[in-house]
Scaffold this motif. Structure first.
Motif, PDB file in Angstrom:
ATOM      1  N   ILE A 142     -30.309   1.172   4.224  1.00 17.32           N
ATOM      2  CA  ILE A 142     -30.842   2.172   3.290  1.00 17.32           C
ATOM      3  C   ILE A 142     -29.820   3.297   3.162  1.00 17.32           C
ATOM      4  O   ILE A 142     -29.459   3.940   4.151  1.00 17.32           O
ATOM      5  CB  ILE A 142     -32.166   2.761   3.805  1.00 17.32           C
ATOM      6  N   GLU A 143     -29.359   3.527   1.929  1.00 22.63           N
ATOM      7  CA  GLU A 143     -28.381   4.595   1.711  1.00 22.63           C
ATOM      8  C   GLU A 143     -29.082   5.760   1.024  1.00 22.63           C
ATOM      9  O   GLU A 143     -29.418   5.678  -0.158  1.00 22.63           O
ATOM     10  CB  GLU A 143     -27.213   4.099   0.851  1.00 22.63           C
ATOM     11  N   PRO A 144     -29.315   6.858   1.757  1.00 24.28           N
ATOM     12  CA  PRO A 144     -29.866   8.024   1.075  1.00 24.28           C
ATOM     13  C   PRO A 144     -28.841   8.575   0.093  1.00 24.28           C
ATOM     14  O   PRO A 144     -27.657   8.663   0.426  1.00 24.28           O
ATOM     15  CB  PRO A 144     -30.154   9.024   2.203  1.00 24.28           C
ATOM     16  N   ILE A 185     -24.443   5.602   5.766  1.00 26.67           N
ATOM     17  CA  ILE A 185     -24.153   7.032   5.662  1.00 26.67           C
ATOM     18  C   ILE A 185     -22.961   7.215   4.734  1.00 26.67           C
ATOM     19  O   ILE A 185     -21.862   6.750   5.014  1.00 26.67           O
ATOM     20  CB  ILE A 185     -23.867   7.636   7.047  1.00 26.67           C
ATOM     21  N   ASP A 186     -23.209   7.853   3.599  1.00 25.07           N
ATOM     22  CA  ASP A 186     -22.163   8.123   2.626  1.00 25.07           C
ATOM     23  C   ASP A 186     -21.910   9.628   2.624  1.00 25.07           C
ATOM     24  O   ASP A 186     -22.798  10.425   2.296  1.00 25.07           O
ATOM     25  CB  ASP A 186     -22.612   7.640   1.238  1.00 25.07           C
ATOM     26  N   ALA A 187     -20.696   9.993   3.008  1.00 21.34           N
ATOM     27  CA  ALA A 187     -20.351  11.407   3.140  1.00 21.34           C
ATOM     28  C   ALA A 187     -20.720  12.201   1.887  1.00 21.34           C
ATOM     29  O   ALA A 187     -21.223  13.332   1.978  1.00 21.34           O
ATOM     30  CB  ALA A 187     -18.856  11.554   3.422  1.00 21.34           C
ATOM     31  N   TYR A 241     -20.519   3.093   6.740  1.00 12.80           N
ATOM     32  CA  TYR A 241     -20.082   4.484   6.611  1.00 12.80           C
ATOM     33  C   TYR A 241     -19.118   4.588   5.433  1.00 12.80           C
ATOM     34  O   TYR A 241     -18.110   3.882   5.387  1.00 12.80           O
ATOM     35  CB  TYR A 241     -19.405   4.929   7.916  1.00 12.80           C
ATOM     36  N   HIS A 242     -19.461   5.448   4.463  1.00 12.31           N
ATOM     37  CA  HIS A 242     -18.687   5.551   3.214  1.00 12.31           C
ATOM     38  C   HIS A 242     -18.050   6.930   3.111  1.00 12.31           C
ATOM     39  O   HIS A 242     -18.711   7.936   3.367  1.00 12.31           O
ATOM     40  CB  HIS A 242     -19.596   5.343   1.996  1.00 12.31           C
ATOM     41  N   VAL A 243     -16.789   6.950   2.712  1.00  9.19           N
ATOM     42  CA  VAL A 243     -16.104   8.232   2.568  1.00  9.19           C
ATOM     43  C   VAL A 243     -15.513   8.413   1.176  1.00  9.19           C
ATOM     44  O   VAL A 243     -15.104   7.472   0.506  1.00  9.19           O
ATOM     45  CB  VAL A 243     -14.967   8.402   3.614  1.00  9.19           C
ATOM     46  N   VAL A 294     -13.817   3.426   1.706  1.00 13.20           N
ATOM     47  CA  VAL A 294     -13.473   4.429   0.698  1.00 13.20           C
ATOM     48  C   VAL A 294     -14.150   4.036  -0.613  1.00 13.20           C
ATOM     49  O   VAL A 294     -13.860   2.984  -1.174  1.00 13.20           O
ATOM     50  CB  VAL A 294     -11.959   4.514   0.464  1.00 13.20           C
ATOM     51  N   GLU A 295     -15.040   4.909  -1.062  1.00 11.34           N
ATOM     52  CA  GLU A 295     -15.843   4.596  -2.259  1.00 11.34           C
ATOM     53  C   GLU A 295     -15.727   5.753  -3.243  1.00 11.34           C
ATOM     54  O   GLU A 295     -16.351   6.796  -3.075  1.00 11.34           O
ATOM     55  CB  GLU A 295     -17.312   4.391  -1.852  1.00 11.34           C
ATOM     56  N   ILE A 296     -14.901   5.553  -4.259  1.00 11.02           N
ATOM     57  CA  ILE A 296     -14.617   6.642  -5.195  1.00 11.02           C
ATOM     58  C   ILE A 296     -14.943   6.220  -6.621  1.00 11.02           C
ATOM     59  O   ILE A 296     -14.349   5.275  -7.148  1.00 11.02           O
ATOM     60  CB  ILE A 296     -13.129   7.058  -5.108  1.00 11.02           C
TER      61      ILE A 296
HETATM   62 ZN    ZN Z   1     -21.971   4.737  -0.727  1.00  7.58          ZN
END
Ligand code: ZN
Length: 276
Positions: free
Chosen positions: A144-146, A179-181, A204-206, A248-250
């Motif tokens: 689950i990604e808030p 967790i996506d920063a 974990y996404h940054v 890395v998700e941009i």
């Molecule tokens: Zn994400």
């Protein structure tokens, strides 16, 4: 906290970051850059063909950190919610076929015409509960990604890590959190909630939060270009027990999507080793 300064092993590239590329091009381009982990979106897997995608990934020896994405459980009627569950089961099968570490779930916002936020929350809970037997049988953890609260109406009504943790408490084995920063950096409760997440942290996404932000979806920054204290965040995530990749998700319509993807990857590596 792990030292990433001379280490690409824990760098994963979300395929949205190099949006112009097909799956084949992503694999070739990442290989050129010394990267061997990716987080693909469903459409590029489908464009490639599922069996062929699975073979390409296997032959390249790539790690698939997670598949983006399932969810969107909320709908105005029962038929819509059933269709969403069917599509999510297909997403689980795709995730299993490519060996993804998890399937990312983005909750879904308010159904069209609805003002019933609590009802939407309940639909998300029921949707994940309905999906869990299939996910458990397939061995695919659900993450689950808030999403940032600005998306509550139209994309995702799960907006804090606390809410995602509550859902995990309620739903039990087979479900965790991503967790996506970009989505959670602002939350004063974040340190407590990351510690609470512990072994539930699946992904974990940054990227970075730019000031000013010119578009609420498509103006994410490269790590280091904004105001998120990414190293502090990663320290918290690793202290909680996470030892996986940093994806890395941009999404960046006006900047990174316009650049040569090879250059984007080169900068991703550099920032991974210096500011992530
Ligand atoms: Zn994400």
């Amino acid at each position: 906290m792990r030292d990433l300064s001379d280490d690409r092993r824990w760098l994963a590239v979300n395929t949205a970051t190099v949006r112009a590329w097909s799956l084949e091009q992503v694999i070739e381009g990442c290989t050129r850059s010394g990267i061997s982990a990716i987080a693909p979106w469903r459409h590029i897997i489908q464009q490639c063909g599922l069996a062929r995608a699975a073979r390409l990934i296997r032959d390249a020896g790539f790690t698939i950190t997670c598949l983006c994405r399932g969810g969107t459980f909320t709908a105005a009627d029962e038929a819509g919610r059933r269709a969403a569950l069917d599509d999510n089961r297909r997403a689980i099968d795709e995730a299993a076929a490519i060996g993804a570490g998890s399937l990312i779930l983005v909750a879904g916002g308010l159904p069209a015409g609805s003002k019933d936020l609590a009802g939407a929350h309940a639909q998300v809970r029921d949707g994940i509960a309905g999906l869990l037997p299939h996910a458990r049988a397939a061995g695919v953890p659900l993450a689950i990604e808030p999403l940032h609260p600005m998306t509550a109406a139209d994309r995702a009504c799960i907006n804090t890590l606390a809410h995602a943790n509550d859902l995990c408490d309620e739903l039990g084995q087979g479900v965790g959190v991503a967790i996506d920063a970009y989505h959670v950096w602002w939350d004063p409760d974040l340190p407590r909630q990351i510690a609470r997440s512990g072994a539930r942290i699946l992904s974990y996404h940054v990227c970075d939060w730019l000031v000013p932000t010119r578009d609420l979806v498509f103006d994410r920054g490269m790590p280091g270009d904004g105001i998120i204290d990414l190293q502090r965040l990663r320290a918290m995530v690793e202290d909680a027990g996470y030892g996986g990749h940093c994806d890395v998700e941009i999404f960046s319509a006006q900047n990174w999507w316009k650049r040569d993807p090879d250059e984007v990857l080169r900068i991703c590596v550099e920032r991974h080793q210096t500011v992530v």
